[in-house]
Design an enzyme around this catalytic site. Structure first.
Site, mmCIF file in Angstrom:
data_model
loop_
_atom_site.group_PDB
_atom_site.id
_atom_site.type_symbol
_atom_site.label_atom_id
_atom_site.label_comp_id
_atom_site.label_asym_id
_atom_site.label_seq_id
_atom_site.Cartn_x
_atom_site.Cartn_y
_atom_site.Cartn_z
ATOM 1 N N ASP A 96 0.880 -1.156 0.000
ATOM 2 C CA ASP A 96 0.000 0.000 0.000
ATOM 3 C C ASP A 96 0.927 1.219 0.000
ATOM 4 O O ASP A 96 2.144 1.098 0.199
ATOM 5 C CB ASP A 96 -0.897 -0.050 1.236
ATOM 6 C CG ASP A 96 -1.777 1.178 1.375
ATOM 7 O OD1 ASP A 96 -2.240 1.702 0.344
ATOM 8 O OD2 ASP A 96 -1.980 1.638 2.518
ATOM 9 N N ASP B 14 -0.146 5.115 1.068
ATOM 10 C CA ASP B 14 -0.417 6.034 2.183
ATOM 11 C C ASP B 14 -0.362 5.303 3.515
ATOM 12 O O ASP B 14 -0.961 4.236 3.676
ATOM 13 C CB ASP B 14 -1.793 6.686 2.017
ATOM 14 C CG ASP B 14 -1.850 7.632 0.832
ATOM 15 O OD1 ASP B 14 -0.781 8.093 0.385
ATOM 16 O OD2 ASP B 14 -2.968 7.918 0.349
#
Length: 277
Positions: free
Chosen positions: A10, A12
Site C-alpha cells: 500500500d 499512504d
C-alpha cells in the site's frame, strides 16, 4: 535471488507516513473547503474538484510537487525497499492514492525503478497545467461488486489480477507479501493463500479487521508498527525464504539486525510500469 517473492505495498501510511491526499490539501491551505465538500461527492471526484480549485487560486503543479517531496517518511522505508528489490523481489504498489502523487514521491525518494507496477487511481496534468484525478474503476458503468471495498477500487480484485497474470506467464508458484494499513487492505489480505504473508500495520484499521476475522486469513500474519519494524519484519520474511547460493554471497545476512548487507553492484533496475486505463 528472491525472484519467487512478490511484495505488494500500500502507499499512504505504509510507504509514506500519512495520507497523501490530505497532506496536499492541508499543506496548500484548502482544508476548510475540502471538509465542506466531503459529504457531497465521492472521494476521487472531490480530489479532482479540489485540484481545480488549487489551480484557480494560482497554485501550480510545481507547488504540488514541492509539497509531495516533503511528505514525511520513516528513514528505514527506503532502505527496506531498495534491499528487497536488490534481492530480486518483484515489488508492486496497490494504492487508493493517485498516480501523479505516487510517482512524484517515489521518484523523489530514488526508488521509482524498484517497482514493476503501480495500480492506483489515474491522474495527469492537462494542457492548462491542472492536475486531473479519476477513479481506478468507473463505479457507475462497471461496479466491481465488492461490498468490503470503496466503490472506485477493490484491491482484492487487483491481487487476483496480478496472480492470474503471473499464472499465465507460468509463475503460479510465487509467494506474496502484502503490506498495508487501511480497511481497504483487508480484502486483498483475504486473497492470499498458505505460504503467503500479510503485514498489517498494528493498531490501524486493517489490523483491527484481521484481529476480528483471523479465521478467514490463510496467509501468515506478521504485524509492524513503524518503518524500522517494517524493514525488520519484511527482510526477515524474505531472508527465511529459500534463496540461491549466489544471493547469499552477494548479500550476507547480518542476523543481529536481520538485514541484508549489499557487497556488490547490480544491474540496472526495470522501469515503473503504470497500469493502463
Amino acid at each position: 535471488m528472491a525472484g519467487n517473492i512478490v511484495v505488494v505495498f500500500d502507499f499512504d501510511k505504509t510507504i509514506i507516513d500519512l495520507d497523501s491526499d490530505n497532506w496536499v490539501i492541508d499543506e496548500l491551505g484548502f482544508t476548510d473547503l475540502f471538509d465542506q465538500l466531503l459529504p457531497t461527492m465521492p472521494w476521487n471526484s472531490l480530489m479532482d474538484k479540489m485540484m481545480k480549485e488549487v489551480h484557480s487560486q494560482g497554485k501550480t503543479i510545481d507547488d504540488i510537487v514541492k509539497v509531495l517531496q516533503r511528505a514525511p517518511i520513516h528513514p528505514r522505508i527506503v532502505p527496506a525497499i531498495k534491499t528487497a528489490h536488490a534481492l530480486g523481489c518483484d515489488l508492486r504498489i496497490v494504492s487508493d492514492a493517485n498516480l501523479f502523487f505516487i510517482e512524484t514521491i517515489v521518484k523523489h525518494l530514488g526508488v521509482s525503478d524498484c517497482f514493476s507496477e503501480i495500480n492506483t487511481n489515474p491522474s495527469y496534468v492537462d494542457e492548462e497545467g491542472r492536475l486531473r484525478i479519476f477513479p481506478y474503476q468507473d463505479f457507475h458503468s462497471s461496479p466491481h461488486g465488492c461490498d468490503r471495498c470503496p466503490p472506485n477500487m477493490c484491491k482484492g480484485l487487483i491481487i487476483e489480477k496480478i496472480k492470474s497474470t503471473l499464472a499465465e506467464e507460468g509463475n503460479n508458484k510465487k509467494k506474496f507479501i502484502y503490506l498495508g494499513d487501511g480497511s481497504g487492505d483487508f480484502c486483498p489480505s483475504l486473497k492470499l493463500k498458505q505460504g503467503d504473508y500479510v503485514m498489517p500495520r498494528k493498531n490501524y484499521p486493517v489490523w483491527d479487521l484481521i484481529c476480528k476475522n483471523r479465521i478467514q486469513i490463510e496467509a501468515e500474519i506478521h504485524e509492524w508498527s513503524d518503518g524500522e519494524d517494517l524493514e525488520r519484519v519484511l527482510l526477515h520474511l524474505i531472508n527465511t525464504t529459500p534463496m540461491e547460493e549466489e544471493t547469499k554471497k552477494l548479500f550476507p545476512i547480518d542476523w543481529k539486525f536481520e538485514t541484508m548487507v549489499p557487497v556488490a553492484a547490480h544491474d540496472a533496475f526495470p522501469q515503473v510500469v503504470s497500469v493502463p486505463h
